[in-house]
Design a protein around this motif. Structure first.
Motif, PDB file in Angstrom:
ATOM      1  N   TRP A 213     -84.293 -59.268 -15.505  1.00 28.12           N
ATOM      2  CA  TRP A 213     -84.926 -59.378 -16.820  1.00 28.12           C
ATOM      3  C   TRP A 213     -83.906 -59.089 -17.926  1.00 28.12           C
ATOM      4  N   GLU A 219     -71.558 -59.288 -14.025  1.00 33.05           N
ATOM      5  CA  GLU A 219     -70.476 -58.636 -14.753  1.00 33.05           C
ATOM      6  C   GLU A 219     -70.668 -57.128 -14.878  1.00 33.05           C
ATOM      7  N   MET A 220     -71.914 -56.663 -14.903  1.00 27.70           N
ATOM      8  CA  MET A 220     -72.158 -55.244 -15.211  1.00 27.70           C
ATOM      9  C   MET A 220     -72.501 -54.380 -14.005  1.00 27.70           C
ATOM     10  N   THR A 244     -81.611 -64.169 -22.270  1.00 28.01           N
ATOM     11  CA  THR A 244     -81.536 -64.843 -23.566  1.00 28.01           C
ATOM     12  C   THR A 244     -80.223 -65.597 -23.730  1.00 28.01           C
ATOM     13  N   ARG A 245     -79.374 -65.505 -22.716  1.00 31.80           N
ATOM     14  CA  ARG A 245     -78.054 -66.120 -22.832  1.00 31.80           C
ATOM     15  C   ARG A 245     -77.604 -66.493 -21.425  1.00 31.80           C
ATOM     16  N   PRO A 261     -85.179 -64.208 -27.915  1.00 31.38           N
ATOM     17  CA  PRO A 261     -85.095 -62.742 -27.946  1.00 31.38           C
ATOM     18  C   PRO A 261     -86.432 -62.090 -28.346  1.00 31.38           C
ATOM     19  N   CYS A 363     -81.597 -53.811 -17.340  1.00 35.39           N
ATOM     20  CA  CYS A 363     -80.756 -52.751 -17.886  1.00 35.39           C
ATOM     21  C   CYS A 363     -80.910 -52.806 -19.409  1.00 35.39           C
ATOM     22  N   MET A 364     -79.854 -53.214 -20.163  1.00 29.47           N
ATOM     23  CA  MET A 364     -79.948 -53.076 -21.622  1.00 29.47           C
ATOM     24  C   MET A 364     -80.804 -54.128 -22.315  1.00 29.47           C
ATOM     25  N   GLY A 365     -81.002 -55.297 -21.693  1.00 25.92           N
ATOM     26  CA  GLY A 365     -81.864 -56.293 -22.337  1.00 25.92           C
ATOM     27  C   GLY A 365     -83.239 -55.718 -22.616  1.00 25.92           C
ATOM     28  N   MET A 366     -83.744 -54.930 -21.692  1.00 26.62           N
ATOM     29  CA  MET A 366     -85.082 -54.352 -21.870  1.00 26.62           C
ATOM     30  C   MET A 366     -85.062 -52.986 -22.537  1.00 26.62           C
ATOM     31  N   GLY A 401     -76.488 -47.685 -16.533  1.00 27.56           N
ATOM     32  CA  GLY A 401     -75.182 -48.246 -16.822  1.00 27.56           C
ATOM     33  C   GLY A 401     -74.062 -47.272 -16.552  1.00 27.56           C
ATOM     34  N   VAL A 668     -68.371 -57.262 -21.150  1.00 28.56           N
ATOM     35  CA  VAL A 668     -67.703 -58.200 -20.239  1.00 28.56           C
ATOM     36  C   VAL A 668     -67.265 -57.421 -19.000  1.00 28.56           C
ATOM     37  N   VAL A 669     -67.053 -58.128 -17.903  1.00 30.78           N
ATOM     38  CA  VAL A 669     -66.750 -57.422 -16.645  1.00 30.78           C
ATOM     39  C   VAL A 669     -65.465 -56.599 -16.728  1.00 30.78           C
ATOM     40  N   HIS A 671     -64.034 -54.928 -19.161  1.00 28.54           N
ATOM     41  CA  HIS A 671     -63.909 -53.734 -19.996  1.00 28.54           C
ATOM     42  C   HIS A 671     -65.074 -52.785 -19.873  1.00 28.54           C
ATOM     43  N   LYS A 766     -79.382 -55.646 -29.411  1.00 21.15           N
ATOM     44  CA  LYS A 766     -79.404 -57.016 -28.930  1.00 21.15           C
ATOM     45  C   LYS A 766     -79.896 -57.991 -29.989  1.00 21.15           C
TER      46      LYS A 766
HETATM   47  N1  LIG Z   1     -67.915 -54.249 -16.879  1.00 25.30           N
HETATM   48  C1  LIG Z   1     -68.767 -53.373 -17.384  1.00 25.30           C
HETATM   49  N2  LIG Z   1     -69.828 -52.988 -16.656  1.00 25.30           N
HETATM   50  C2  LIG Z   1     -70.696 -52.128 -17.204  1.00 25.30           C
HETATM   51  C3  LIG Z   1     -70.488 -51.563 -18.490  1.00 25.30           C
HETATM   52  C4  LIG Z   1     -69.351 -51.984 -19.227  1.00 25.30           C
HETATM   53  O1  LIG Z   1     -69.111 -51.549 -20.360  1.00 25.30           O
HETATM   54  N3  LIG Z   1     -68.526 -52.893 -18.630  1.00 25.30           N
HETATM   55  N4  LIG Z   1     -71.358 -50.674 -19.008  1.00 25.30           N
HETATM   56  C5  LIG Z   1     -72.385 -50.092 -18.156  1.00 25.30           C
HETATM   57  C6  LIG Z   1     -73.492 -49.673 -19.021  1.00 25.30           C
HETATM   58  S1  LIG Z   1     -73.425 -48.119 -19.743  1.00 25.30           S
HETATM   59  C7  LIG Z   1     -74.608 -50.437 -19.180  1.00 25.30           C
HETATM   60  S2  LIG Z   1     -75.867 -49.802 -20.124  1.00 25.30           S
HETATM   61  C8  LIG Z   1     -74.795 -51.690 -18.432  1.00 25.30           C
HETATM   62  C9  LIG Z   1     -75.363 -52.837 -19.278  1.00 25.30           C
HETATM   63  O2  LIG Z   1     -75.641 -53.927 -18.459  1.00 25.30           O
HETATM   64  P1  LIG Z   1     -76.435 -55.214 -19.017  1.00 25.30           P
HETATM   65  O3  LIG Z   1     -77.665 -54.803 -19.695  1.00 25.30           O
HETATM   66  O4  LIG Z   1     -76.571 -56.189 -17.923  1.00 25.30           O
HETATM   67  O5  LIG Z   1     -75.376 -55.806 -20.064  1.00 25.30           O
HETATM   68  P2  LIG Z   1     -75.374 -56.140 -21.620  1.00 25.30           P
HETATM   69  O6  LIG Z   1     -74.197 -57.026 -21.806  1.00 25.30           O
HETATM   70  O7  LIG Z   1     -75.451 -54.933 -22.445  1.00 25.30           O
HETATM   71  O8  LIG Z   1     -76.717 -56.953 -21.890  1.00 25.30           O
HETATM   72  C10 LIG Z   1     -76.804 -58.273 -21.491  1.00 25.30           C
HETATM   73  C11 LIG Z   1     -78.172 -58.790 -21.361  1.00 25.30           C
HETATM   74  O9  LIG Z   1     -79.031 -58.531 -22.468  1.00 25.30           O
HETATM   75  C12 LIG Z   1     -80.034 -59.532 -22.415  1.00 25.30           C
HETATM   76  N5  LIG Z   1     -80.894 -59.578 -23.626  1.00 25.30           N
HETATM   77  C13 LIG Z   1     -80.604 -59.831 -24.915  1.00 25.30           C
HETATM   78  N6  LIG Z   1     -81.729 -59.828 -25.677  1.00 25.30           N
HETATM   79  C14 LIG Z   1     -82.775 -59.558 -24.865  1.00 25.30           C
HETATM   80  C15 LIG Z   1     -84.185 -59.392 -25.045  1.00 25.30           C
HETATM   81  O10 LIG Z   1     -84.759 -59.526 -26.130  1.00 25.30           O
HETATM   82  N7  LIG Z   1     -84.907 -59.065 -23.937  1.00 25.30           N
HETATM   83  C16 LIG Z   1     -84.339 -58.941 -22.703  1.00 25.30           C
HETATM   84  N8  LIG Z   1     -85.113 -58.636 -21.671  1.00 25.30           N
HETATM   85  N9  LIG Z   1     -83.029 -59.142 -22.507  1.00 25.30           N
HETATM   86  C17 LIG Z   1     -82.247 -59.420 -23.574  1.00 25.30           C
HETATM   87  C18 LIG Z   1     -79.244 -60.769 -22.169  1.00 25.30           C
HETATM   88  O11 LIG Z   1     -80.062 -61.758 -21.609  1.00 25.30           O
HETATM   89  C19 LIG Z   1     -78.155 -60.285 -21.203  1.00 25.30           C
HETATM   90  O12 LIG Z   1     -78.457 -60.598 -19.865  1.00 25.30           O
HETATM   91  O13 LIG Z   1     -73.569 -52.121 -17.887  1.00 25.30           O
HETATM   92  C20 LIG Z   1     -72.894 -51.110 -17.153  1.00 25.30           C
HETATM   93  N10 LIG Z   1     -71.803 -51.784 -16.497  1.00 25.30           N
END
Ligand SMILES: Nc1nc2c(c(=O)[nH]1)N[C@H]1C(S)=C(S)[C@@H](COP(=O)(O)OP(=O)(O)OC[C@H]3O[C@@H](n4cnc5c(=O)[nH]c(N)nc54)[C@H](O)[C@@H]3O)O[C@H]1N2
Ligand SMILES: Nc1nc2c(c(=O)[nH]1)N[C@H]1C(S)=C(S)[C@@H](COP(=O)(O)OP(=O)(O)OC[C@H]3O[C@@H](n4cnc5c(=O)[nH]c(N)nc54)[C@H](O)[C@@H]3O)O[C@H]1N2
Ligand code: SF4
Ligand SMILES: [Mo]
Length: 775
Positions: A213, A219-220, A244-245, A261, A363-366, A401, A668-669, A671, A766
């Protein structure tokens, strides 16, 4: 850092490893297979391998660090760790390469007449203690604050809490995890009455479907994603990316579904609508184990200082809930979510099929969502209605995260409202803390004070006169740094920053304290699946760099709290963990003893009778279930999980004529967050040297923007100039621009909005509205 590998052959092998990793990384984002890595590890018999968790993400992979002559020279995946089974991602393999960076902070620095002067650590700590005392004497306990991190170790977070809440007696303690998983916490508490996921990573081996979701796991959470890909190859498990992307996660999935979004709220309700309409509700599960509630609507966005909100939950019945869902038929929701009726029905059918096991990840999307608590509740609703929860391969799984967002921020509780067990508002919880800490219970204030955003607003207003920032880089990572940077520069606040490297936050410090890095100190982290992992110091830190816990203790002692901090320098990590464990005794949250953590690659809590509990609330696995039923949601007084009625509500700021684009930010993956560590790892820095702004090719065309050309992004708060990126890493939908936040030279957080979820107080990074010009 490979100086110590004098052997030329080993050096060449190392280089071969790096290029193998880089090649694999570009083929398969962020994922390196153990065999590739093994080839590059020096076959040097003198290497001493020590185990620990990875420094970086919340997946919590087990690593083995090879040391030689007192230096860390190699990292490999721990084959005994059930998390990663020997695998690591690019950040994991290269993590130790930053610690010998030339600009490493090795001494304390004190600002004198605008210049930083190298100062013996003891003197710097004297100064910190005296400034803290002075502020308390002049302006009261609530004029001092501490802002810590989900990257702090369990002992660091525990001592920060004991120091602020137990010794000084202020709740001015919050952390960067507020920016990260606060909505996950309030989601869990409102739906289940207890924090953290019910399942574990082994779910991956059993699920038929993974639905992400808005989570770019490739990448994360690369190693978990590789485990999902393995199940896809082996058993035909399917990955559905709902986002959303378009990211690397989308392209590696079986199906990618894009939505507008914020409208995930509506789509989640539409899925429940379909589940009910089609008779897919697991009636006996819902009748026995669920109740229904609604809360307030139009709850605001936290844009003004001192914003207050308290929800007023009300019990409702199934019929009322069903009635509410009438506004969320797939046909109605398709109109504004931009998800087709067919795709909504497709998602609902996956969840609705009683013969398919489904895990949802997010994770952060929600979480970074002005309705973050609500969207967490809504995804739980789907799993509760279908009874797909707390069983191997079935469950909602909120990922963290940071490496110890669970272990430190949530479990130790480095939030203004939290205690290591429970919350400050609860008398019994305060009494327990006072007893273990050996302080008078009256000293622990019963009211929360500032959450992260409010804390920096209070600095701006002059209400906080001393702040200690540890293991976080807020002047790159806070939303709307255009307000909070000038706030931190104000003379009214004395700023102490503990870090390993100079950063934009140390730039505004009055005292910079040099911290020992991960493997230069011992510690414990807790990962996303409730796994606690322990490691011991592996190498010495340079100069006067010192473990953060020890610096906290030194300052606390200087302030007259010697009695409360009787730990020894050699064994403080172990002494503190043993003290902390007392908070969680019992079947619901028991933590494994050190002897177990020393031997094993972590243990999952509740750790009961010498065993990890992998699936909570399921009587088959969880000894805390006590109602005689197959499931027991014991976090709630009636033992029932709550299905919440939560509506769709708009984002506070949406694209309009003046600011026609959505701005979405993330990572990004290559950083880690603000880049302070990974940009000092040459192979990662070279792979991704600077930030960029991603556009949809149609938008680029209509704006006349070419790839690589500098563009300026402006919001109502600030602007940021950076090169355009078209058809490269990711692909935002039309009308959206995406910027990663790792680059301190291109501060996208000057542009973002500091609105937050009124329940969790977590900001939404976001979504805000921006305009775009050629620079
Ligand atoms: N390489 C790498 N890995 C990491 C990190 C890092 O800095 N680098 N950081 C760590 C940390 S602390 C975290 S918190 C995690 C983050 O991990 P993710 O949450 O996966 O990554 P982000 O890039 O913050 O967010 C990307 C997502 O936000 C979604 N999004 C945008 N708007 C909305 C919306 O309105 N609703 C929903 N449901 N989704 C939306 C997009 O679709 C996208 O998939 O990664 C962890 N892992
Ligand atoms: N625009 C935008 N902004 C965001 C987000 C987003 O998605 N978009 N995401 C938010 C999220 S989810 C998060 S988690 C935050 C992360 O934001 P931050 O926590 O500010 O980012 P980090 O780069 O992880 O900062 C950690 C700092 O600790 C230092 N450090 C490393 N090890 C140690 C140690 O052992 N001791 C000490 N004292 N210091 C150490 C590092 O050098 C680094 O400077 O960013 C938030 N900000
Ligand atoms: S997936 Fe996370 S924990 Fe595992 S190696 Fe990569 S950064 Fe480290
Ligand atoms: Mo995060």
């Amino acid at each position: 850092m490979y100086d110590s590998l004098t052997n030329r052959r080993n050096f060449i092998k190392k280089m071969a490893m790096l290029s193998a990793i880089t090649a694999a990384a570009s083929m398969f984002p962020g994922i390196v297979f153990a065999s590739e890595q093994e080839k590059g590890i020096p076959d040097n018999a003198n290497l001493d391998w020590k185990k620990g968790p990875c420094r970086f993400c919340g997946v919590g992979c087990g690593i083995l660090v090879g040391t030689e002559n007192g230096k860390a020279v190699a990292v490999k995946g721990d084959p005994n760790s059930s998390v990663n089974k020997g695998l690591l991602c690019v950040k994991g393999y290269h993590q130790i390469m930053c610690i010998q960076s030339k600009d490493r902070l090795k001494t304390a620095l004190v600002k004198k007449n605008g210049n930083y002067v190298e100062t013996p650590l003891n003197e710097a700590l004297d100064l910190v203690a005296s400034k803290m005392k002075e502020s308390i004497a002049q302006n009261g306990k609530d004029s001092v604050a501490m802002y810590t991190s989900g990257q702090s170790t369990i002992p660091e977070g525990y001592i920060a809490s004991k120091f602020m809440k137990g010794a000084i007696g202020t709740n001015n303690l919050d952390c960067n995890a507020r920016l990260c998983m606060a909505s996950a916490v309030t989601g869990f508490l409102t739906s289940f009455g207890a924090d953290e996921p019910m399942g574990c990573y082994e779910d991956i081996d059993h699920a038929d479907y993974f639905v992400t979701w808005g989570n770019n796991m490739a990448e994360m959470h690369p190693v978990l994603f590789s485990r999902m890909l393995e199940q896809k190859a082996k058993r035909g498990a399917k990955i559905i990316d709902f986002a959303t992307r378009t990211t690397r996660s989308s392209t590696a999935s079986d199906k990618s579904i894009l939505f507008e979004p914020q409208t995930d709220l509506a789509v989640a309700n539409a899925i429940c609508y379909e589940i009910i309409q089609n008779g897919w509700v697991n009636k006996s599960f819902v009748e026995k184990h669920c109740s229904f509630s609604k809360g307030l609507t139009h709850i605001g966005y936290g844009l003004e200082d001192n914003f207050q909100f308290t929800d007023k939950p009300e019990k409702i019945d199934f019929e009322a809930y069903k009635e509410f869902l009438k506004d969320y038929s797939p046909e109605k929701v398709a109109k504004y979510s931009k998800v087709s009726v067919k795709d909504i029905k497709y998602l609902a059918a996956i969840y609705g099929d009683p013969n398919k096991k489904v895990v949802s990840y997010w994770c952060m999307g929600m979480n970074q969502h002005t309705r973050g608590t609500w969207i967490n509740n809504l995804v739980y609703n789907i799993h509760l209605l279908t009874g797909k929860i707390s069983q191997p391969g079935n469950g909602p799984f909120s990922l963290t995260g940071q490496p110890s967002a669970c272990g430190t921020a949530r479990e130790v509780g480095t939030f203004t409202h939290k205690l290591p067990h429970g919350v400050v508002m609860n008398k019994k919880d305060r009494e327990m803390a006072a007893k273990i800490w050996k302080v008078p219970v009256e000293r622990i204030p019963s009211k929360p004070t500032y959450h992260a955003t409010e804390m920096f607003r209070a600095v701006d207003r002059g209400d906080i006169n001393f702040i200690w920032v540890q293991a976080t880089n807020p002047l790159v990572s806070l939303p709307k740094t255009s307000r909070y940077r000038p706030a931190m520069e104000k003379k009214s606040c004395f700023v102490v920053v503990s870090d390993v490297f100079p950063t934009p936050t140390t730039d505004v410090a009055d005292v910079i304290l040099p911290a020992a890095w991960h493997i230069e100190k011992g510690g414990l982290y807790g990962n996303s699946e409730r796994r606690t992992q322990y490691w011991q110091k592996m190498v010495e830190s340079p100069g006067e760099a010192t473990p953060d816990t020890w610096m906290f203790i030194e300052v606390a002692r200087r302030m007259g709290f010697e009695d409360l901090f009787p730990y020894s320098k050699e064994n403080h990590v172990e002494e503190i963990y043993n003290e902390y464990r007392q908070f969680h005794e019992g079947a619901k949250h028991g933590m494994a003893p050190l002897e177990v953590l020393e031997k094993e690659s972590g243990a999952i809590w509740p750790y009961v009778n010498g065993k990890s509990t992998q699936w909570r609330y399921n009587a088959k696995y969880d000894p805390a279930c006590s109602n005689g039923e197959d499931f027991h949601f014991y976090g709630k007084p009636d033992g029932k999980a709550v299905i919440w009625q939560r509506p769709f509500e708009d984002a506070p700021e949406k694209p309009d004529q003046e600011y026609p684009f959505w701005l979405n930010t993330g990572r990004v993956v290559e950083h880690w967050h603000t880049g302070s560590m990974t940009r000092r790892i040459p192979v990662l820095h070279q792979a991704m040297p600077n930030a960029y702004a991603e556009f949809h090719p149609d938008d680029a065309k209509s704006l006349g923007i070419r790839n690589g050309e500098n563009i300026k992004i402006t919001s109502r708060r600030g602007s940021c100039t950076l090169p355009a990126s078209i058809n490269e890493r990711g692909l935002p939908t039309k009308g959206q621009v995406f910027v990663p936040f790792f680059d301190e030279n291109m501060l996208i957080n000057d542009v973002t909005l500091d609105s937050f979820c009124p329940i969790s107080k977590e900001p939404d990074y976001k979504k805000c509205a921006v305009k775009v010009e050629r620079a």
